[in-house]
Design a protein around this motif. Structure first.
Motif, PDB file in Angstrom:
ATOM      1  N   LEU A 190      -2.212  92.410  19.616  1.00 16.50           N
ATOM      2  CA  LEU A 190      -2.413  91.390  18.232  1.00 16.50           C
ATOM      3  C   LEU A 190      -0.819  90.944  17.873  1.00 16.50           C
ATOM      4  O   LEU A 190      -0.164  92.070  17.449  1.00 16.50           O
ATOM      5  CB  LEU A 190      -2.988  92.092  17.321  1.00 16.50           C
ATOM      6  N   VAL A 191      -0.476  89.715  18.177  1.00 19.08           N
ATOM      7  CA  VAL A 191       0.821  89.143  17.806  1.00 19.08           C
ATOM      8  C   VAL A 191       0.820  88.905  16.268  1.00 19.08           C
ATOM      9  O   VAL A 191      -0.111  88.148  15.941  1.00 19.08           O
ATOM     10  CB  VAL A 191       0.878  88.011  18.733  1.00 19.08           C
ATOM     11  N   VAL A 192       1.720  89.579  15.481  1.00 15.81           N
ATOM     12  CA  VAL A 192       1.718  89.055  14.116  1.00 15.81           C
ATOM     13  C   VAL A 192       3.288  88.694  13.990  1.00 15.81           C
ATOM     14  O   VAL A 192       4.066  89.566  14.189  1.00 15.81           O
ATOM     15  CB  VAL A 192       1.385  90.154  13.316  1.00 15.81           C
ATOM     16  N   ALA A 193       3.804  87.397  13.560  1.00 13.80           N
ATOM     17  CA  ALA A 193       4.883  87.046  13.384  1.00 13.80           C
ATOM     18  C   ALA A 193       5.431  87.922  12.169  1.00 13.80           C
ATOM     19  O   ALA A 193       4.885  87.752  10.990  1.00 13.80           O
ATOM     20  CB  ALA A 193       4.985  85.497  12.957  1.00 13.80           C
ATOM     21  N   ALA A 194       6.724  88.463  12.294  1.00  8.26           N
ATOM     22  CA  ALA A 194       7.180  89.383  11.276  1.00  8.26           C
ATOM     23  C   ALA A 194       7.627  88.494  10.038  1.00  8.26           C
ATOM     24  O   ALA A 194       7.975  89.221   9.122  1.00  8.26           O
ATOM     25  CB  ALA A 194       8.407  90.279  11.942  1.00  8.26           C
ATOM     26  N   ASP A 195       7.582  87.163  10.077  1.00 11.96           N
ATOM     27  CA  ASP A 195       8.234  86.518   9.008  1.00 11.96           C
ATOM     28  C   ASP A 195       7.049  85.809   8.253  1.00 11.96           C
ATOM     29  O   ASP A 195       7.223  84.921   7.381  1.00 11.96           O
ATOM     30  CB  ASP A 195       9.221  85.561   9.675  1.00 11.96           C
ATOM     31  N   ASP A 196       5.789  86.098   8.937  1.00  7.05           N
ATOM     32  CA  ASP A 196       4.801  85.438   8.185  1.00  7.05           C
ATOM     33  C   ASP A 196       3.533  86.407   7.948  1.00  7.05           C
ATOM     34  O   ASP A 196       2.697  86.033   7.093  1.00  7.05           O
ATOM     35  CB  ASP A 196       4.230  84.316   9.292  1.00  7.05           C
ATOM     36  N   GLY A 197       3.415  87.407   8.585  1.00 10.20           N
ATOM     37  CA  GLY A 197       2.446  88.308   8.438  1.00 10.20           C
ATOM     38  C   GLY A 197       1.053  88.212   8.556  1.00 10.20           C
ATOM     39  O   GLY A 197       0.903  87.310   9.451  1.00 10.20           O
ATOM     40  N   ILE A 198       0.076  88.858   7.857  1.00 10.45           N
ATOM     41  CA  ILE A 198      -1.281  88.551   8.339  1.00 10.45           C
ATOM     42  C   ILE A 198      -2.016  87.013   7.906  1.00 10.45           C
ATOM     43  O   ILE A 198      -1.738  86.832   6.808  1.00 10.45           O
ATOM     44  CB  ILE A 198      -2.130  89.484   7.579  1.00 10.45           C
ATOM     45  N   MET A 199      -2.536  86.533   8.680  1.00  5.10           N
ATOM     46  CA  MET A 199      -2.938  85.007   8.543  1.00  5.10           C
ATOM     47  C   MET A 199      -4.489  84.956   8.960  1.00  5.10           C
ATOM     48  O   MET A 199      -4.927  85.952   9.326  1.00  5.10           O
ATOM     49  CB  MET A 199      -2.038  83.990   9.158  1.00  5.10           C
ATOM     50  N   PRO A 200      -5.157  83.882   8.642  1.00 10.77           N
ATOM     51  CA  PRO A 200      -6.478  83.830   8.823  1.00 10.77           C
ATOM     52  C   PRO A 200      -6.976  84.436  10.390  1.00 10.77           C
ATOM     53  O   PRO A 200      -7.853  85.080  10.516  1.00 10.77           O
ATOM     54  CB  PRO A 200      -6.935  82.420   8.528  1.00 10.77           C
TER      55      PRO A 200
END
Ligand code: GDP
Ligand code: MG
Length: 381
Positions: free
Chosen positions: A165-175
């Motif tokens: 699961l890729v999560v952008a460190a500058d954006d966080g949890i998204m839909p």
């Protein structure tokens, strides 16, 4: 026809599909309870009896080739590479991560930097020694959004062992991050999770708050005493990717992934194309058995005889083993992404194809009849 899909059997018996599926689950046919599952003659007859019919089976017309039943005990079977899929929110860096992983592995491979898109690639695990029990390589699938995946999912075929699961460190949890989390929670199949906190190179990266947010979503990270690893990476710079590969290898080693190499071949088509000079070509993910040059194969209504196989780096291979994704040429017609690949004798495959085509025609006719009836009904209303 005496062998049918689940949906067609429901129509033939004039019962609701949902009713048939419920009955199937009740009699223990849980994994078969899918609308497009091709029922064996035995199962179709059993279910027809369940609904009070008295079926007569025509063995010749009912003949088909079926996937082998997975063994209950694989402990003596050889190890296989893990199958990994990368998921996550749009723009969080899935494609970049895959590209960096792929080009790093291809550069090390023997084909000399030609990256071809075949729906999968293989990354060697650097740290493995001869007596290690961990995997020697990891097979990454890069087609999660493609037709193959929805087709395989609809059939309940779970090909993935580990989801990154890729999560952008500058954006966080998204839909779409949430969607993956929900999918993992729903999933009763044994898919492991590894979190890749991406874009760690960005000044605005805040991995700690991403981790806290994941914990709040019920993702029990190792950092907080859970068992789900999270790795800091940058798909752009390549930072953390060796650690990601290492983590995937460790997770796979714990899972002790094995597959039978003897016996019938079972695989799935990931991608298929008509190529100049090669004709119909398909990337096949081998799940069980060992595919060889000269093997007679069937996928959907496409027959073939394996003429040439190449690994993801373009190197010809003689034998394809479970966990490998290989490009196969020698198909008479183009197989469909998501369809199963099986082997058999030339004559069995010929017979199976004839029956599958016949069933396809019968099903198409049935659909036509239904469409006509529906149109008439609407005219009357
Ligand atoms: P996808 O939609 O998840 O496949 O995301 P992409 O791989 O297409 O990346 C979306 C954007 O983020 C592109 O502009 C990438 O260059 C950028 N990007 C991806 N990974 C990183 C990273 O690790 N660091 C930085 N700074 N940018 C990245
Ligand atoms: Mg993308």
């Amino acid at each position: 026809p005496s062998t049918v899909t689940v949906a067609m059997l429901a129509r033939v018996m004039n019962v609701k599909l949902a009713q048939l599926l419920t009955r199937m689950r009740r009699v223990g046919l849980e994994s078969e309870a899918n609308y497009d599952y091709i029922l064996s003659a035995d199962y179709a007859a059993l279910l027809a009896e369940e609904f009070g019919f008295n079926p007569v089976v025509d063995d010749e017309a009912a003949f088909d080739i079926y996937p082998p039943k997975p063994l209950d005990d694989l402990s003596t079977s050889p190890s296989r590479p893990p199958i990994v899929t990368i998921m996550g929110h749009v723009d969080h860096g899935k494609t970049t991560l895959l590209d960096t992983l792929r080009s790093a592995s291809v550069a090390k491979g023997e084909a000399g930097g030609i990256t071809q898109h075949i729906g999968a690639f293989s990354v060697p695990v650097a740290s493995q020694t001869a007596d290690s029990t961990g995997p020697r390589s990891i097979t990454f699938l890069d087609t999660p959004g493609h037709a193959a995946f929805s087709a395989m999912r609809a059939r309940g075929a779970n090909v993935t062992d580990i989801i990154v699961l890729v999560v952008a460190a500058d954006d966080g949890i998204m839909p779409q991050t949430k969607e993956v989390i929900d999918l993992l929670k729903r999933d009763d199949s044994q898919v492991d999770l590894v979190v890749a906190i991406n874009k760690i190179d960005k000044p605005s990266a805040d991995p700690d708050s991403v981790k806290k947010a994941l914990m709040a979503e019920g993702i029990q990270l190792e950092d907080f005493g859970g068992d789900i690893p999270a790795v800091h990476v940058s798909g752009l710079t390549g930072k953390g990717l060796p650690e990601l590969v290492e983590t995937l290898s460790t997770v796979a080693e714990v899972r002790d992934l094995r597959a039978e190499q003897d016996g019938p071949v079972f695989g799935h088509v990931l991608e298929s194309n008509v190529l100049k000079g090669l004709g119909s070509v398909a990337t096949v993910l081998i799940r069980q058995g060992c595919l060889k040059i000269g093997s007679h194969i069937i996928s959907g209504t496409a027959p073939g005889k394996v003429r040439r196989m190449t690994d993801p780096s373009g190197k010809p291979v003689q034998v394809a083993l479970p966990g490998m994704a290989i490009t196969v040429s020698g198909w008479k017609t183009l197989p469909k992404a998501g369809d199963e690949v099986l082997d058999g004798s030339e004559s069995d495959i010929k017979k199976a194809i004839a029956n599958r085509l016949r069933r396809g025609v019968a099903e198409a006719l049935q659909e036509d009849v239904e469409a006509i009836n529906e149109a008439r009904k609407q005219e009357r209303d």
